[in-house]
Design an enzyme around this catalytic site. Structure first.
Site, PDB file in Angstrom:
ATOM      1  N   PHE A 122      16.506 -16.197   2.446  1.00 38.81           N
ATOM      2  CA  PHE A 122      15.872 -14.953   1.995  1.00 38.81           C
ATOM      3  C   PHE A 122      15.226 -14.279   3.194  1.00 38.81           C
ATOM      4  O   PHE A 122      14.879 -14.949   4.182  1.00 38.81           O
ATOM      5  CB  PHE A 122      14.815 -15.250   0.920  1.00 38.81           C
ATOM      6  CG  PHE A 122      15.085 -14.599  -0.416  1.00 38.81           C
ATOM      7  CD1 PHE A 122      16.288 -14.776  -1.064  1.00 38.81           C
ATOM      8  CD2 PHE A 122      14.111 -13.821  -1.032  1.00 38.81           C
ATOM      9  CE1 PHE A 122      16.531 -14.203  -2.307  1.00 38.81           C
ATOM     10  CE2 PHE A 122      14.342 -13.241  -2.264  1.00 38.81           C
ATOM     11  CZ  PHE A 122      15.561 -13.438  -2.905  1.00 38.81           C
ATOM     12  N   GLN A 235       4.459  -2.589  -1.702  1.00 38.40           N
ATOM     13  CA  GLN A 235       5.801  -2.918  -1.213  1.00 38.40           C
ATOM     14  C   GLN A 235       6.874  -2.141  -1.959  1.00 38.40           C
ATOM     15  O   GLN A 235       6.897  -2.116  -3.195  1.00 38.40           O
ATOM     16  CB  GLN A 235       6.075  -4.416  -1.383  1.00 38.40           C
ATOM     17  CG  GLN A 235       7.427  -4.842  -0.831  1.00 38.40           C
ATOM     18  CD  GLN A 235       7.631  -6.338  -0.940  1.00 38.40           C
ATOM     19  OE1 GLN A 235       8.025  -6.848  -1.986  1.00 38.40           O
ATOM     20  NE2 GLN A 235       7.340  -7.051   0.140  1.00 38.40           N
ATOM     21  N   HIS A 237      10.605  -2.370  -2.546  1.00 32.88           N
ATOM     22  CA  HIS A 237      11.765  -3.241  -2.410  1.00 32.88           C
ATOM     23  C   HIS A 237      12.931  -2.396  -1.912  1.00 32.88           C
ATOM     24  O   HIS A 237      13.166  -1.301  -2.417  1.00 32.88           O
ATOM     25  CB  HIS A 237      12.110  -3.865  -3.770  1.00 32.88           C
ATOM     26  CG  HIS A 237      13.045  -5.029  -3.679  1.00 32.88           C
ATOM     27  ND1 HIS A 237      14.372  -4.897  -3.318  1.00 32.88           N
ATOM     28  CD2 HIS A 237      12.856  -6.358  -3.905  1.00 32.88           C
ATOM     29  CE1 HIS A 237      14.943  -6.084  -3.329  1.00 32.88           C
ATOM     30  NE2 HIS A 237      14.045  -6.991  -3.679  1.00 32.88           N
ATOM     31  N   LEU A 251      15.769  -3.321 -10.341  1.00 30.40           N
ATOM     32  CA  LEU A 251      15.855  -4.206  -9.185  1.00 30.40           C
ATOM     33  C   LEU A 251      17.260  -4.748  -8.950  1.00 30.40           C
ATOM     34  O   LEU A 251      17.956  -5.156  -9.881  1.00 30.40           O
ATOM     35  CB  LEU A 251      14.891  -5.380  -9.368  1.00 30.40           C
ATOM     36  CG  LEU A 251      14.706  -6.304  -8.161  1.00 30.40           C
ATOM     37  CD1 LEU A 251      14.062  -5.560  -7.012  1.00 30.40           C
ATOM     38  CD2 LEU A 251      13.860  -7.508  -8.555  1.00 30.40           C
ATOM     39  N   GLU A 254      17.101  -9.549  -3.926  1.00 27.06           N
ATOM     40  CA  GLU A 254      17.326  -9.867  -2.516  1.00 27.06           C
ATOM     41  C   GLU A 254      18.318 -11.012  -2.355  1.00 27.06           C
ATOM     42  O   GLU A 254      18.893 -11.203  -1.280  1.00 27.06           O
ATOM     43  CB  GLU A 254      15.985 -10.228  -1.870  1.00 27.06           C
ATOM     44  CG  GLU A 254      16.025 -10.336  -0.364  1.00 27.06           C
ATOM     45  CD  GLU A 254      14.630 -10.432   0.242  1.00 27.06           C
ATOM     46  OE1 GLU A 254      14.527 -10.966   1.357  1.00 27.06           O
ATOM     47  OE2 GLU A 254      13.664  -9.967  -0.394  1.00 27.06           O
ATOM     48  N   ARG A 285      11.228  -7.096   3.952  1.00 35.15           N
ATOM     49  CA  ARG A 285      11.492  -6.006   3.019  1.00 35.15           C
ATOM     50  C   ARG A 285      11.009  -4.652   3.529  1.00 35.15           C
ATOM     51  O   ARG A 285      11.655  -3.629   3.290  1.00 35.15           O
ATOM     52  CB  ARG A 285      10.844  -6.324   1.666  1.00 35.15           C
ATOM     53  CG  ARG A 285      11.549  -7.424   0.927  1.00 35.15           C
ATOM     54  CD  ARG A 285      10.844  -7.786  -0.360  1.00 35.15           C
ATOM     55  NE  ARG A 285      11.658  -8.737  -1.120  1.00 35.15           N
ATOM     56  CZ  ARG A 285      11.291  -9.227  -2.294  1.00 35.15           C
ATOM     57  NH1 ARG A 285      10.139  -8.866  -2.842  1.00 35.15           N
ATOM     58  NH2 ARG A 285      12.077 -10.070  -2.939  1.00 35.15           N
ATOM     59  N   HIS A 350       7.835  -1.762  -5.911  1.00 41.87           N
ATOM     60  CA  HIS A 350       8.134  -3.095  -6.441  1.00 41.87           C
ATOM     61  C   HIS A 350       6.931  -4.012  -6.598  1.00 41.87           C
ATOM     62  O   HIS A 350       6.797  -4.689  -7.605  1.00 41.87           O
ATOM     63  CB  HIS A 350       9.158  -3.751  -5.513  1.00 41.87           C
ATOM     64  CG  HIS A 350       9.586  -5.123  -5.925  1.00 41.87           C
ATOM     65  ND1 HIS A 350      10.196  -5.369  -7.136  1.00 41.87           N
ATOM     66  CD2 HIS A 350       9.511  -6.330  -5.283  1.00 41.87           C
ATOM     67  CE1 HIS A 350      10.473  -6.662  -7.242  1.00 41.87           C
ATOM     68  NE2 HIS A 350      10.057  -7.267  -6.130  1.00 41.87           N
ATOM     69  N   ARG A 385       4.739  -8.838   1.649  1.00 38.79           N
ATOM     70  CA  ARG A 385       5.111 -10.108   1.025  1.00 38.79           C
ATOM     71  C   ARG A 385       6.559 -10.475   1.337  1.00 38.79           C
ATOM     72  O   ARG A 385       7.444  -9.627   1.270  1.00 38.79           O
ATOM     73  CB  ARG A 385       4.946 -10.021  -0.499  1.00 38.79           C
ATOM     74  CG  ARG A 385       5.434 -11.273  -1.235  1.00 38.79           C
ATOM     75  CD  ARG A 385       5.195 -11.178  -2.718  1.00 38.79           C
ATOM     76  NE  ARG A 385       6.019 -10.193  -3.381  1.00 38.79           N
ATOM     77  CZ  ARG A 385       7.288 -10.386  -3.769  1.00 38.79           C
ATOM     78  NH1 ARG A 385       7.901 -11.522  -3.505  1.00 38.79           N
ATOM     79  NH2 ARG A 385       7.948  -9.414  -4.399  1.00 38.79           N
TER      80      ARG A 385
END
Length: 575
Positions: A122, A235, A237, A251, A254, A285, A350, A385
Site C-alpha cells: 500500500f 485527506q 483520496h 471510493l 488503494e 495519498r 475522504h 494518513r
C-alpha cells in the site's frame, strides 16, 4: 425530567457504531461495566465498511523484515512528523495483536500458502503490511466486531442522533438526543462517553463518505469545551469514481494500486513518473491526489476531469479474486469491465487527520469522562494518513478508549443532570418548526458543499480561505433562520438542520486552521506558501471555544525520546 423524557442509564455510553465504537464497547464490556452504543443509522451500516484495502499491521507474514519500528517510521514520515509520536508508537506495536484478536473472533482473512494472514503493498508503506479480505476488509471487520459485541450482550440504540453532551460542572454526565424515526427526545445518563463518530466528508461536494459523516462528534466535543487539533489536514483520496455523475466520489480502493494498477493521463503517459519516480502509484495519498489534480488542471486529464487507473494488464481471474467489489462496482455503476478497460478516477474528500485532541495512552479528551477514538480523534496520523492505518487505528485506540472509559466510570459517582440543559436542547431542536418563514436546509447544505469544494479543497490560498470564512459566517446566519415543515416523524429536513450545525462548526475549524498554517505539509497545500516551514513543523493548531467564539491557539509538538529519534534517522530499507 424522568417523567417527561425517555431515560437510559449506562456506565459507558459510546456514540458511533463503527470499528472504533464497537471495539471500545467490547473492551468496556470485558471490564464488567454497563455499556450502551448509540448510532445514527443501523448496526452494521457504519462507514467502516467502506475501508476496503486492508488493516496495516507489521505481522511480517509476507515481508519477514517488517516490524513495528518500520511501521512507526513509515507512519511518522507519512504524517510529516506532526504525529503524536506516542500514539504512532502504540499503534505500530499493538496493531498485530489487535489483528490476531479479530482472527480469533472469526474474521476470514485472505491467506498465504502456509496459512498465515496474507498482506499486500500500500502507498507509503515500506513493506507488504496490509492484512485483507479481498477488497472488503472493513465489512469483515464490522461483521466480526458486531458479532462479538452482540454475543457479549451489547445494548444498541439505532437510528438515534445525539445533539448535546451533558455536563455537571466540567464532568460528563450523559447525553441528549432524539429518535430519528419518531422525533422523540431521549436522555442517556453515563459516567463516561466515548465519541467514535468518524469524519466530516459531507461538508464537501465530492466525497467518498456516507451520509452520516457530518462531523457530529467533533462538534459535540467542541461545544462541550474539548480541544480540536490539526483541523486543516483533510485527506483527499486520489481515486474516487468521476463518472457517471450520480456516483461521483465513490471510493476506488488503494488496493487497486497495491495490486499493480497504473495511473495514466489522457495521452497514455504514466504521469506518476513526473511526481514520484521511486514510488510511482504507491506514493502517499496526498502526493497522488495532487498529481492527478495537476494533470487535470494542465489539460492532460480524462474526458470527465480525472485520470485513468488501469489494472487490465493483470489476468481477469486475478482481478476478480483480489478486487471483487471494484469489479462489480464499476460493472454495475459505470458499465466498465475493469478486467478489460481502465477506470476513470479523481480525488475525493475522504478522511480527517485532525479531530478531537486526546491523550495517547487513554484516549481521554481535556474534559473528564469524555473520550474519543478513530477518525473523530486527532494525533496518530499527523499531516497525512497512510492507507490501512485507519483500520488498525480503530482497533488499537478503540480498545484503549473502551478500557479507560470503563476505569473512569468505575471510579466515578453518579452526578446530577441539570434539567435546564435538557430544556435548552429541546427548544433548540424545535425552533425550526416554529418559524413562520425561512429557507430550506437543503439549499444551505448545497452552498456549504460548493464553498468547501472550491475554496478549501486540495490546493488553498489566503484569498480563497478568507472568502470561505465569510461564506461560512453567512451560512451560519442563514441556518439560524432555517425553517422546517411537517412533523417530527420521518423528517429528513429536520435531521439536516442539526447536521448543518455540526458541519458549519467543523468547516469553520478547518478553514481557520488552514488559514493560520502558512506552509504546505502533508494533505495541507498552500499555493501561496508551497514549502515546508520548520517553525510550523514544531506546533499544532488547536481550536478552542472561548466565550462562545472559536479561537486558535498553538500547542507544541511533543518532544520525541532519543531512541525513537534514532529509529527515524535509520534507513527504512525502502527500495
Amino acid at each position: 425530567m424522568t417523567s417527561r423524557y425517555e431515560v437510559h442509564e449506562h456506565d459507558v455510553l459510546i456514540i458511533g457504531a463503527g470499528g472504533a465504537g464497537l471495539r471500545a464497547a467490547i473492551e468496556a464490556l470485558a471490564q464488567g461495566v454497563r455499556v450502551g452504543i448509540v448510532c445514527k443509522s443501523l448496526l452494521g451500516k457504519a462507514h467502516t465498511v467502506m475501508a476496503e484495502g486492508g488493516i496495516a499491521a507489521a505481522m511480517a507474514n509476507v515481508d519477514t523484515s517488517d516490524d513495528w519500528r518500520a511501521h512507526f517510521r513509515d507512519t511518522m514520515r507519512g504524517g510529516k512528523f506532526l504525529n503524536n509520536w506516542r500514539m504512532a508508537q502504540l499503534h505500530a506495536q499493538e496493531a498485530p495483536e489487535r489483528v490476531r484478536e479479530l482472527e480469533q473472533w472469526g474474521a476470514l482473512f485472505d491467506r498465504t500458502e502456509n496459512g498465515d494472514i496474507l498482506q499486500r503493498a500500500f502507498g507509503g508503506h515500506t513493506f507488504k503490511r496490509l492484512c485483507h479480505v479481498g477488497d472488503r476488509t472493513g465489512l469483515e471487520m464490522i461483521r466480526t466486531l458486531q458479532d462479538r459485541g452482540v454475543h457479549l450482550g451489547i445494548d444498541v440504540y439505532m437510528e438515534c442522533t445525539i445533539t448535546r453532551l451533558l455536563k455537571d460542572g466540567n464532568r460528563i454526565v450523559g447525553a441528549f438526543g432524539y429518535w430519528r424515526e419518531q422525533g422523540r427526545f431521549v436522555v442517556f445518563r453515563a459516567k463516561s462517553v466515548v465519541i467514535c463518530t468518524g469524519g466530516i466528508g459531507k461538508a464537501w461536494k465530492i466525497t467518498s463518505n456516507s451520509w452520516e459523516y457530518t462531523g457530529d462528534g467533533m462538534a459535540l466535543a467542541y461545544e462541550a469545551g474539548a480541544d480540536l487539533m490539526d483541523m486543516e489536514f483533510v485527506q483527499f483520496h486520489p481515486t474516487g469514481m468521476v463518472w457517471p455523475p450520480g456516483v461521483q466520489g465513490i471510493l476506488v480502493t488503494e488496493a487497486v494500486r497495491g495490486e499493480g494498477g497504473i495511473l495514466r493521463n489522457k495521452n497514455g503517459e504514466r504521469f506518476m513518473e513526473r511526481y514520484d519516480p521511486k514510488k510511482l502509484e504507491l506514493s502517499t495519498r496526498d502526493v497522488v491526489a495532487r498529481s492527478i489534480y495537476t494533470e487535470v488542471r494542465e489539460n492532460r486529464g480524462t474526458e470527465h476531469g480525472g485520470a485513468f487507473l488501469d489494472i487490465s494488464h493483470k489476468p481477469a481471474d486475478y482481478v476478480k479474486r483480489k478486487l471483487p467489489s471494484m469489479y462489480h462496482q464499476f460493472l454495475e455503476l459505470a458499465d466498465v469491465d475493469i478486467t478489460r478497460e481502465p477506470m476513470e478516477v479523481g480525488p475525493t474528500c475522504h478522511y480527517m487527520m485532525g479531530g478531537i485532541r486526546v491523550d495517547a495512552e487513554t484516549a481521554q479528551t481535556s474534559i473528564p469522562g469524555l473520550f474519543a477514538a478513530g477518525e473523530a480523534a486527532a494525533g496518530l496520523h499527523g499531516a497525512n494518513r497512510l492507507g490501512g492505518n485507519s483500520l488498525s487505528d480503530l482497533l488499537v485506540f478503540g480498545r484503549r478508549a473502551g478500557l479507560a472509559a470503563a476505569e473512569h466510570a468505575r471510579r466515578s459517582e453518579t452526578l446530577t443532570i441539570d434539567s435546564s440543559h435538557i430544556e435548552e436542547s429541546v427548544q433548540q431542536m424545535l425552533a425550526p418548526f416554529e418559524r413562520l418563514d425561512g429557507e430550506s436546509p437543503y439549499a444551505i447544505h448545497s452552498d456549504l458543499q460548493a464553498t468547501m469544494q472550491s475554496l478549501v479543497g486540495i490546493f488553498r490560498c489566503e484569498e480563497d480561505l478568507r472568502r470561505a470564512l465569510s461564506e461560512i459566517e453567512t451560512l451560519k446566519e442563514r441556518t439560524a433562520r432555517v425553517r422546517v415543515e411537517g412533523s417530527r416523524l420521518f423528517n429528513p429536513g429536520w435531521h439536516l438542520v442539526w447536521d448543518l450545525h455540526s458541519m458549519l462548526t467543523i468547516a469553520e475549524g478547518v478553514t481557520r486552521s488552514a488559514l493560520a498554517r502558512r506552509e504546505s505539509r502533508g494533505a495541507h497545500s498552500r499555493i501561496d506558501y508551497p514549502a515546508l516551514d520548520d517553525t510550523w513543523g514544531k506546533k499544532h493548531n488547536v481550536v478552542v471555544k472561548n466565550a462562545g467564539t472559536m479561537t486558535l491557539v498553538d500547542a507544541p509538538v511533543l518532544e520525541m525520546p532519543d531512541d525513537l529519534k534514532q529509529l527515524l534517522a535509520e534507513d527504512s530499507g525502502a527500495k
